[in-house]
Design a protein around this motif. Structure first.
Motif, PDB file in Angstrom:
ATOM      1  N   GLU A 100      88.453  66.198  78.575  1.00 53.65           N
ATOM      2  CA  GLU A 100      89.470  65.513  79.373  1.00 53.65           C
ATOM      3  C   GLU A 100      89.457  65.981  80.807  1.00 53.65           C
ATOM      4  OE1 GLU A 100      92.665  66.400  76.755  1.00 53.65           O
ATOM      5  OE2 GLU A 100      92.947  64.319  76.222  1.00 53.65           O
ATOM      6  N   ILE A 101      88.932  67.141  81.020  1.00 57.77           N
ATOM      7  CA  ILE A 101      88.841  67.619  82.397  1.00 57.77           C
ATOM      8  C   ILE A 101      87.692  66.935  83.096  1.00 57.77           C
ATOM      9  CG2 ILE A 101      88.471  69.648  83.838  1.00 57.77           C
ATOM     10  CD1 ILE A 101      89.681  71.231  81.449  1.00 57.77           C
ATOM     11  N   LYS A 102      86.539  67.061  82.456  1.00 59.19           N
ATOM     12  CA  LYS A 102      85.390  66.383  83.025  1.00 59.19           C
ATOM     13  C   LYS A 102      84.776  65.529  81.947  1.00 59.19           C
ATOM     14  CE  LYS A 102      81.079  67.117  85.456  1.00 59.19           C
ATOM     15  NZ  LYS A 102      80.401  65.984  84.800  1.00 59.19           N
ATOM     16  N   GLU A 103      84.516  64.313  82.290  1.00 62.23           N
ATOM     17  CA  GLU A 103      83.993  63.400  81.292  1.00 62.23           C
ATOM     18  C   GLU A 103      82.604  63.792  80.873  1.00 62.23           C
ATOM     19  OE1 GLU A 103      86.014  59.068  81.867  1.00 62.23           O
ATOM     20  OE2 GLU A 103      83.826  59.191  81.777  1.00 62.23           O
ATOM     21  N   LYS A 104      82.415  63.610  79.578  1.00 56.39           N
ATOM     22  CA  LYS A 104      81.129  64.016  79.035  1.00 56.39           C
ATOM     23  C   LYS A 104      80.088  62.968  79.359  1.00 56.39           C
ATOM     24  CE  LYS A 104      79.370  65.464  74.607  1.00 56.39           C
ATOM     25  NZ  LYS A 104      79.621  65.533  73.188  1.00 56.39           N
ATOM     26  N   ASN A 105      78.908  63.445  79.537  1.00 60.56           N
ATOM     27  CA  ASN A 105      77.820  62.542  79.850  1.00 60.56           C
ATOM     28  C   ASN A 105      77.420  61.775  78.604  1.00 60.56           C
ATOM     29  OD1 ASN A 105      76.069  61.359  81.535  1.00 60.56           O
ATOM     30  ND2 ASN A 105      74.775  63.158  81.893  1.00 60.56           N
ATOM     31  N   LYS A 106      76.942  60.580  78.815  1.00 60.68           N
ATOM     32  CA  LYS A 106      76.518  59.788  77.657  1.00 60.68           C
ATOM     33  C   LYS A 106      75.332  60.460  76.950  1.00 60.68           C
ATOM     34  CE  LYS A 106      74.155  55.917  77.457  1.00 60.68           C
ATOM     35  NZ  LYS A 106      73.703  54.544  77.726  1.00 60.68           N
ATOM     36  N   ALA A 107      74.552  61.066  77.739  1.00 59.97           N
ATOM     37  CA  ALA A 107      73.363  61.675  77.145  1.00 59.97           C
ATOM     38  C   ALA A 107      73.711  62.826  76.214  1.00 59.97           C
ATOM     39  CB  ALA A 107      72.435  62.166  78.254  1.00 59.97           C
TER      40      ALA A 107
END
Lengths: 691, 251
Positions: free
Chosen positions: A561-568
């Protein structure tokens, strides 16, 4: 006696005339004239007293005493006489009025004179009767005028101190006489000029509005005067039908008119004129002849009518009839031309019988002939109608051009309407509507539109509804179906919760929640209602727990929620990357770059196209630099620069001299150090020579 | 015609009256052999109706022995070796409902390794035999006893079997992967499908057995086929969820 009286009277008259010849003298007090008048009064009084009949008793004074008497005293003497005689005269007048043998004729003035002289002048009754007689004929105004004249005269004479009672008597006498004549004349005139009275729109042969008004006024007055007159004889023999006069006051009614008939004896010819008579002109002479009669008639009619509304017209009709009766006695029908042989007219004539004398027939026709004529007439009409052109109403389909303008407006058309008509708005419908509205307002029942909201279902909510249980179900299949079955069968009986129970449950819930909060073990927070809430990333312990028991380094926000996770997936460091990862990254980078370049080129082209009007060969400085850069980048081209060159080489002379020196040095060098300096020979590069 | 739906209550009631009083049970339960006789009865009844509608003929329920005409019917269910031990363990649970509720006789033939079920005089319901056989068969296929018990209790449950290769010809790894997809990690996917569609699934190598009502079997079958054909489980979840919610709303 009479002649002596006559001569006395004449002398009195003469004296009076001479005295009053100059009225301007009366502006000042005339004592001589006053004495004359006094003596005149005395003479007349004595004369009168001498002729007084024995039965009527006047005042005990045989002679008027005027010596040393004041005007007031003289007046009182006269009054004495008059009061005594008043009652006598009243009776006499009544008798005279009810007396059938007496008839009043306009022409017989002598008669009236005599009557007048019998009944003394001071009687207001006579004035009344005169009023009555003339009321029908006079207009209201005239009537009143005369009334006033009569009344004013004595009052005027009373007021005036100069005139004594004798004078007044005289005046009254004479004036009365004159007035009577005047009235007669005016009445005659009026009767003549009946048609010249104020015409109104509703007037016709029978009805005159002005006459009706006069009659009504008179009746009002009479009602006022005779309100005390009482008993109505309900059972007396009416002189005529209901339409005709009713006699309410028996003593006043003159029912012995010789022309009056009882209702049973009335015949058609009394009402209606024979068909041929022309009723237009009213013969004034004949009117005059019948005026006395008319007076009586009118008397009756006036006195008898009480209700005015319905009877008035009939009254007036009757009056008209009566007045016209003697002259005309006819009512005619509005017949069309006699040439037409109109069936209606003919029928009427047939009904009338013998009265239809004036029909223009060469010879009298039998009824059969008449019928035949009628039939022939009808047949002719029908034939002409059949042969002639039909009116547009009967010619089938009609358009606006074929029929006259606005002719449809006069037609009553019946047609069917396929659709429902709009409701006709009448007063009742409006009132009904208003009632409904008022009732609605009272009941506060509005028809407000409820805003419809689309039930937006979040995917999240939807997913929550059908929770996917990834575990083996605790219930066996049988139990599952059992539960379903029970739910189905018991759907109908939904328990109605007792509102008290609901409240109790609510209270208990809140209480237990609070208790649970204090005892941490079984505390479960309430389900979180999704709403926008700003969550700051603080250690969770400070936010969630009420009574902090232990420290926790858990934070409220998850790292995702702090930093969005990468799709990869996980972020990899350089050493962690595999070859595939690296290659992938490279490819990605190149792709992005390529896209950028393409975009830029497109923009450039667009710009060039925009500026396309100008000289294409002229390149901007930037473009030139760009081109040079490009060329020299690959190492294919090299830019010649001024490096290492002297400024002196700018001029050609300097250049050649330099060249010379260089060549010389070279030759020298080669000569001296051929072996050594061969290697060191500088190449004469093109760039150096700047060719 | 009365619909036959045996609930637990009814079964228990029937069990109580096992011994004798079939007269109290005045309902015609079996459908099959009754048909002709019932038609005849109806024909008989119609002229009677006109006469007196109240006087309807009451026929006592026929016992199983009467229906079969005295003969005894038997069913045999073979038990594979890998189900032998579970059968032994759950024998009491299998045995009790058959005997008590369905009034049948059951035994396990050790030689033939078959479970044999037989009607007896006390059997009231002729259909009980089929149901008992199905029940045992379901257990033998791999279902739990409690799940298989639903077959006895509910009439509308069915058993469907199909092969993974029937859906799509897979071989080797693909086949394994397909089966793996059906099962999911720790059986997650299978359980999910089971829960959503209210069925029970048994994955036996390449064979898939589904137990449930007709509609639910269809739903589960669709889901499993999608999984075999290669769609990811999340997608399948979404689909079955949608279908299941629609089905639930309808009923």
């Amino acid at each position: 006696m009479a002649s002596g009286d006559g001569s006395t009277l004449e002398s009195c008259l003469q004296l009076l005339n001479s005295d009053t010849a100059h009225p301007e003298l009366f502006l000042s007090v005339q004592d001589a004239l006053a004495r004359d008048f006094k003596s005149l009064t005395k003479t007349l009084y004595d004369l009168h007293k001498a002729h007084e009949p024995a039965d009527c008793k006047g005042s005990p004074l045989e002679q008027l005493v005027i010596e040393n008497f004041d005007e007031e005293q003289i007046w009182q003497e006269l009054e004495l006489q008059n009061d005594a005689l008043l009652t006598h005269f009243e009776q006499a007048v009544e008798q005279a009025v009810t007396d059938d043998t007496i008839t009043f004729f306009k022409d017989t003035e002598e008669e009236e004179e005599e009557e007048e002289e019998e009944e003394d002048v001071d009687n207001s009754e006579i004035a009344n009767s005169l009023e009555e007689e003339s009321a029908e004929e006079d207009d209201d105004d005239k009537d009143k005028e005369e009334e006033f004249k009569q009344r004013l005269k004595p009052s005027a004479s009373n007021e005036d101190d100069d005139f004594s009672g004798e004078d007044s008597d005289l005046d009254f006498d004479v004036d009365k006489f004159e007035e009577k004549n005047k009235q007669k004349q005016s009445a005659a005139k009026l009767s003549k000029s009946r048609s010249h009275r104020t015409q109104s729109e509703v007037d016709d042969r029978f009805f005159k509005l002005s006459e009706m008004e006069a009659f009504l006024d008179d009746m009002d007055r009479r009602e006022g005067n005779e309100s005390l007159e009482g008993d109505i004889d309900y059972f007396q023999n009416l002189p005529s039908d209901d339409d005709e006069e009713l006699s309410f006051d028996k003593p006043v009614a003159l029912t012995k008119q010789k022309k009056k008939k009882s209702s049973r004896d009335m015949k058609y010819k009394d009402f209606f004129a024979s068909v041929d008579a022309e009723p237009e002109k009213m013969d004034p002479e004949s009117n005059d002849d019948y005026e006395g009669e008319d007076d009586d008639n009118e008397l009756e009619e006036e006195e008898e009518e009480e209700d005015e509304d319905d009877m008035n017209e009939e009254d007036f009709d009757m009056n008209e009839d009566d007045t016209a009766r003697n002259a005309l006695r006819k009512v005619t029908f509005d017949l069309p031309d006699d040439d037409d042989n109109d069936s209606e007219g003919e029928d009427v004539e047939d009904i009338l019988g013998g009265k239809a004398k004036n029909m223009p027939k060469p010879e009298s026709k039998s009824s059969f002939e008449k019928r035949q004529e009628k039939m022939a007439q009808k047949i002719e009409e029908l034939e002409t109608a059949a042969l002639s052109e039909k009116p547009w109403q009967l010619t089938g389909e009609v358009s606006a051009q074929t029929r006259p303008e606005n002719s449809m407006l006069e037609e009553d058309i019946a047609f069917d309407q396929a659709s429902r008509m709009a409701p006709a708005i009448t007063e009742e419908t409006t009132l009904q509507l208003e009632d409904i509205i008022k009732q609605r307002i009272k009941d506060q029942v509005w028809d407000d539109v409820v805003r419809k909201e689309k039930p937006k279902e979040e995917v999240f909510e939807y997913k929550k509804r059908l929770t996917l249980d990834h575990e083996k179900s605790k219930l066996s299949l049988a139990e599952v179906y059992e539960q379903e079955y029970i739910k189905q069968t018991q759907e109908k009986k939904e328990e109605e919760e007792n509102p008290a129970h609901v409240e109790i449950q609510k209270l208990m819930d809140t209480l237990f929640l609070k208790l649970d909060a204090l005892s941490n073990f079984h505390f479960t927070p309430k389900p979180h209602i999704p709403e926008v809430k700003v969550v700051s990333n603080l250690p969770s312990i400070t936010m969630e727990e009420v009574a902090p028991v232990n420290a926790s380094d858990a934070t409220l926000l998850a790292p995702e929620e702090i930093k969005e996770k990468n799709k990869a997936g996980d972020i990899l460091g350089d050493t962690e990357k595999t070859t595939t990862d690296k290659k992938r990254e490279r490819r990605k980078k190149k792709k992005l770059k390529r896209l950028k370049i393409q975009e830029r080129e497109k923009r450039q082209k667009v710009k060039e196209v925009m500026k396309g009007g100008g000289d294409k060969t002229k390149k901007s400085k930037a473009e030139v630099e760009q081109a040079l850069k490009k060329l020299t980048k690959g190492g294919k081209a090299k830019i010649l620069t001024n490096d290492g060159m002297d400024k002196a080489l700018r001029s050609s002379q300097a250049f050649f001299s330099q060249l010379q020196d260089r060549v010389k040095s070279q030759i020298k060098g080669s000569k001296d150090q051929t072996a050594k300096k061969k290697k060191k020979q500088k190449e004469i590069s093109v760039s150096k020579l700047k060719l | 015609m009365d619909s036959v739906s045996v609930t637990q209550a009814e079964v228990s009631a029937a069990a109580e009256d096992c011994e004798g009083n079939t007269d109290s049970f005045e309902k015609v339960t079996s459908k099959r052999s009754h048909k002709r006789k019932r038609d005849a009865a109806e024909v008989d009844m119609r002229p009677e109706e006109s006469a007196a509608a109240a006087k309807r003929p009451q026929f006592p329920a026929l016992s199983g022995a009467q229906l079969t005409g005295g003969s005894v019917e038997m069913r045999r269910v073979p038990v594979p070796a890998h189900r032998y031990t579970p059968l032994k363990e759950n024998w009491m649970k299998i045995f009790t409902p058959i005997v008590e509720h369905l009034q049948l006789q059951v035994r396990f033939n050790l030689q033939t390794r078959n479970v044999e079920i037989k009607t007896c005089r006390e059997t009231s319901d002729i259909g009980a035999l089929t149901r008992a056989a199905d029940f045992v068969k379901a257990f033998v296929l791999g279902f739990q006893v409690e799940d298989a018990l639903a077959l006895i209790r509910l009439d509308e449950l069915f058993l469907e079997t199909f092969d993974v290769t029937d859906v799509k010809p897979l071989k080797g790894d693909h086949l394994s992967r397909a089966i793996g997809r059906i099962a999911g990690k720790g059986g997650k996917t299978k359980f999910t499908i089971e829960n959503v569609t209210k069925t029970r699934i048994v994955l036996a190598d390449t064979k898939v057995h589904i137990l449930g009502s007709f509609q639910n079997i269809k739903m589960a079958r669709t889901a499993i086929c999608n999984l075999i054909l290669g769609s990811p489980p999340s997608k399948v979840y979404g689909n079955i969820r949608a279908v299941a919610s629609r089905a639930a709303e309808r009923f």
